[in-house]
Design an enzyme around this catalytic site. Structure first.
Site, PDB file in Angstrom:
ATOM      1  NE  ARG A  21      -2.809  -1.539   3.222  1.00  0.00           N
ATOM      2  CZ  ARG A  21      -3.205  -1.261   4.455  1.00  0.00           C
ATOM      3  NH1 ARG A  21      -3.956  -0.204   4.697  1.00  0.00           N
ATOM      4  NH2 ARG A  21      -2.847  -2.028   5.467  1.00  0.00           N
ATOM      5  CE1 TYR A 106       5.336  -7.382  14.477  1.00  0.00           C
ATOM      6  CE2 TYR A 106       5.501  -6.323  16.641  1.00  0.00           C
ATOM      7  CZ  TYR A 106       5.157  -7.421  15.859  1.00  0.00           C
ATOM      8  OH  TYR A 106       4.650  -8.543  16.459  1.00  0.00           O
ATOM      9  N   GLY A 143      -5.546  -7.189  16.164  1.00  0.00           N
ATOM     10  CA  GLY A 143      -5.820  -8.398  16.948  1.00  0.00           C
ATOM     11  C   GLY A 143      -6.395  -8.041  18.316  1.00  0.00           C
ATOM     12  CE1 TYR A 370      28.735  32.778  -3.779  1.00  0.00           C
ATOM     13  CE2 TYR A 370      30.358  33.473  -5.405  1.00  0.00           C
ATOM     14  CZ  TYR A 370      29.858  32.515  -4.542  1.00  0.00           C
ATOM     15  OH  TYR A 370      30.483  31.306  -4.440  1.00  0.00           O
ATOM     16  CB  ALA A 427      30.650  52.996  -6.467  1.00  0.00           C
TER      17      ALA A 427
HETATM   18  C1  UD1 Z   1      -0.242  -8.154  13.603  1.00  0.00           C
HETATM   19  C2  UD1 Z   1      -0.752  -9.018  14.750  1.00  0.00           C
HETATM   20  C3  UD1 Z   1      -1.984  -8.354  15.344  1.00  0.00           C
HETATM   21  C4  UD1 Z   1      -1.665  -6.958  15.801  1.00  0.00           C
HETATM   22  C5  UD1 Z   1      -1.063  -6.159  14.652  1.00  0.00           C
HETATM   23  C6  UD1 Z   1      -0.537  -4.846  15.148  1.00  0.00           C
HETATM   24  C7  UD1 Z   1      -0.193 -11.302  14.141  1.00  0.00           C
HETATM   25  C8  UD1 Z   1      -0.711 -12.566  13.603  1.00  0.00           C
HETATM   26  N1  UD1 Z   1      -1.074 -10.312  14.248  1.00  0.00           N
HETATM   27  O1  UD1 Z   1      -1.257  -8.157  12.635  1.00  0.00           O
HETATM   28  O2  UD1 Z   1      -2.472  -9.101  16.439  1.00  0.00           O
HETATM   29  O3  UD1 Z   1      -2.836  -6.330  16.279  1.00  0.00           O
HETATM   30  O4  UD1 Z   1       0.057  -6.870  14.076  1.00  0.00           O
HETATM   31  O5  UD1 Z   1      -0.135  -4.074  14.059  1.00  0.00           O
HETATM   32  O6  UD1 Z   1       0.970 -11.200  14.525  1.00  0.00           O
HETATM   33  N2  UD1 Z   1       5.853  -9.494   8.828  1.00  0.00           N
HETATM   34  C9  UD1 Z   1       6.982 -10.151   8.383  1.00  0.00           C
HETATM   35  N3  UD1 Z   1       6.833 -11.371   7.790  1.00  0.00           N
HETATM   36  C10 UD1 Z   1       5.636 -11.963   7.625  1.00  0.00           C
HETATM   37  C11 UD1 Z   1       4.484 -11.279   8.084  1.00  0.00           C
HETATM   38  C12 UD1 Z   1       4.631 -10.047   8.677  1.00  0.00           C
HETATM   39  O7  UD1 Z   1       8.095  -9.657   8.508  1.00  0.00           O
HETATM   40  O8  UD1 Z   1       5.586 -13.075   7.090  1.00  0.00           O
HETATM   41  C13 UD1 Z   1       6.010  -8.166   9.460  1.00  0.00           C
HETATM   42  C14 UD1 Z   1       5.398  -7.083   8.616  1.00  0.00           C
HETATM   43  O9  UD1 Z   1       6.401  -6.473   7.836  1.00  0.00           O
HETATM   44  C15 UD1 Z   1       4.889  -6.118   9.645  1.00  0.00           C
HETATM   45  C16 UD1 Z   1       4.596  -6.969  10.865  1.00  0.00           C
HETATM   46  O10 UD1 Z   1       5.297  -8.171  10.675  1.00  0.00           O
HETATM   47  O11 UD1 Z   1       5.873  -5.197  10.030  1.00  0.00           O
HETATM   48  C17 UD1 Z   1       3.125  -7.208  11.077  1.00  0.00           C
HETATM   49  O12 UD1 Z   1       2.624  -7.947   9.994  1.00  0.00           O
HETATM   50  P1  UD1 Z   1       1.157  -7.779   9.474  1.00  0.00           P
HETATM   51  O13 UD1 Z   1       0.898  -8.787   8.439  1.00  0.00           O
HETATM   52  O14 UD1 Z   1       0.919  -6.365   9.127  1.00  0.00           O
HETATM   53  O15 UD1 Z   1       0.331  -8.183  10.758  1.00  0.00           O
HETATM   54  P2  UD1 Z   1      -1.091  -7.695  11.109  1.00  0.00           P
HETATM   55  O16 UD1 Z   1      -2.057  -8.450  10.306  1.00  0.00           O
HETATM   56  O17 UD1 Z   1      -1.149  -6.230  11.059  1.00  0.00           O
END
Ligand code: UD1
Ligand code: CA
Length: 460
Positions: A21, A106, A143, A370, A427
């Site tokens: 996004r 994160y 979550g 300048y 000048a």
């Molecule tokens: C996750 C939490 C959710 C919480 C929310 C807060 C889980 C299952 N859910 O949801 O409970 O409320 O964050 O923002 O953990 N990422 C990876 N590899 C992956 C998947 C994700 O590095 O395979 C990283 C993403 O870059 C991101 C973070 O983990 O920075 C969160 O991933 P995302 O898929 O956005 O989780 P949410 O569905 O938002």
């Protein structure tokens, strides 16, 4: 955990998300908040907590991310396919010490504060699963934290998997947690992708902890700001404004007068003395220092510069990599380029550009000049339109002006050239040879009168 051993802290930063996004070829965590990549803030927080190891789980655009943070000591972990947060953490586990506490952060939640994280780490060191949660009026698709009748946490349910009544819960999982490495390692082998999103949820370890009798404790985040993640440019822009507001309020608490905190931007660090004033729409970048009673007018840009006591910077001035002494007056519309040094009491006025030059005490260039690659002495007056011709088309040359020199308006100083102490330049003079001490130097020009000359008339 053996309490006689110092605690080992391993911080795992998840940063593998594609960031669809953002609509950008740049990895999401490299998008900048206040001119610093989001991941940089998270690394700072991890370093401030004295993490023994920092693991960054990356996916897309890994080389770009590694290049940007090559000066940090990081264990880079590649997650080739994004199969969920649980899977992401599992990728880092082979290099995590079993006796450590693991802290999960994160890369796209940049404003998390060390002060919020250390109690989580302390709880995990005492064999608890510590979660950072917060109650939100609009918990959206985050979550949900599920508690039993004794108010103990029993699970986290992802929004997509939640029942209608679970969706009404306002306490959400921020995702930030701390846990014993040995427990985490074992639980990660037990989670599956049997859910709506077909992902390995890190959050599923909560149920497993409860089953194993490991207490699950939550700490409430103080502000939404520090747990806010960024998924789009819109969210990044909103977070930028909130962050800037918070920074402005902190500076105001420490005594800086900011005429309107909603029109103030700091992209770096600002030190300041008593009674400094910053007017609207001013942007401060890099490391800047203000002495006491420094006044900065509206619409100024100040980067990597030091400004001493009682100096006034007037509206629309741009100052970069410069050092300004006490009691100086700069602008409006002045431009100080890198390497400018203004000594005490000097004045630089409108449409004056200074580059790689020192201006001596009480010297002035008030209008349309300048000054490049010049050493200007004390008590010098540089008239309107005086310029140093520092560039011969191939190389740059120095101009040296002594003390108490008066350069008239519209003079060209063709470098390399020296004007000795006390000299006066008439000048309109083009100075291409050294001008001697205490003498008047001028180019002789004659003034003619063409009698009877008629000014052209507009065609009818
Ligand atoms: C996750 C939490 C959710 C919480 C929310 C807060 C889980 C299952 N859910 O949801 O409970 O409320 O964050 O923002 O953990 N990422 C990876 N590899 C992956 C998947 C994700 O590095 O395979 C990283 C993403 O870059 C991101 C973070 O983990 O920075 C969160 O991933 P995302 O898929 O956005 O989780 P949410 O569905 O938002
Ligand atoms: Ca998310």
């Amino acid at each position: 955990m053996d309490y006689t051993q110092p605690m080992i802290l391993e911080t795992i930063i998840l940063a593998a998300g594609r960031g669809t996004r953002m609509f950008s070829s740049r990895p999401k965590v490299l998008h900048e908040l206040s001119k610093k990549p989001m991941l940089g803030y998270v690394l700072d927080a991890a370093e401030k907590l004295d993490s023994d190891h920092i693991h960054v789980v990356y996916g897309h655009g890994g080389e770009q991310v590694k290049d940007k943070f090559s000066s940090h000591s990081i264990n880079w972990v590649h997650q080739s396919e994004q199969k969920g947060t649980g899977h992401a953490v599992a990728q880092a586990m082979p290099s995590v010490n079993d006796n450590a506490v693991v802290l999960i952060l994160y890369g796209d939640v940049p404003l998390i504060r060390p002060a919020t994280l250390s109690p989580l780490v302390q709880l995990a060191a005492r064999k608890k699963l510590a979660l950072l949660t917060i109650e939100l009026d609009e918990p959206a698709s985050l979550g949900r934290v599920i508690r039993d009748h004794q108010n103990n946490i029993v699970a986290i349910t992802e929004f997509k998997d939640a029942t209608q009544s679970e969706r009404e819960i306002r306490e959400i999982n921020t995702g930030v947690m701390a846990v014993q490495a040995s427990d985490l390692r074992q639980w990660l082998t037990q989670i599956d992708d049997n859910n709506v999103q077909k992902e390995f949820y890190l959050t599923d370890i909560v149920k497993l902890a409860v089953n194993d009798g490991v207490p699950v404790i939550s700490i409430q985040a103080e502000t939404e700001l520090e747990i806010t993640g960024v998924n789009s440019k819109l969210e990044l822009g909103k977070l930028e404004r909130m962050h800037q507001n918070q920074t402005a309020l902190e500076l105001m608490k420490r005594g800086l007068t900011i005429s309107d905190p909603s029109r103030f931007d700091l992209r770096g660090q600002l030190e300041f003395g008593e009674d400094c004033y910053v007017d609207v729409n001013t942007l401060i970048e890099g490391d800047c220092q203000l002495g006491k009673n420094v006044h900065i007018g509206p619409n100024c840009i100040i980067k990597h510069s030091k400004i001493s006591d009682n100096t006034h910077i007037e509206a629309f001035s741009l100052i970069e990599d410069s050092v300004i002494g006490a009691g100086c007056h700069v602008g409006p519309y002045a431009r100080l380029r890198p390497g400018s040094e203004l000594k005490e009491g000097s004045r630089i006025g409108n449409f004056v550009e200074i580059k790689n030059s020192t201006i001596g005490k009480n010297s002035k260039a008030n209008h349309l000049s300048y000054v490049g690659d010049a050493q200007v002495g004390n008590d010098v007056n540089m008239g309107a339109g005086m310029i140093t011709c520092n560039y011969d088309g191939a190389n740059k040359h120095q101009t040296i002006i002594g003390d108490n020199v008066h350069v008239g308006s519209d003079c060209q100083l063709v470098a390399p050239v020296e004007i000795d102490d006390g000299a006066t330049i008439g000048a309109g003079t083009t100075v291409y040879k050294n001008a001697p001490k205490d003498e008047l130097t001028i180019n002789k020009k004659e003034q003619y009168v063409l009698k009877g000359w008629k000014r052209p008339q507009k065609n009818k």
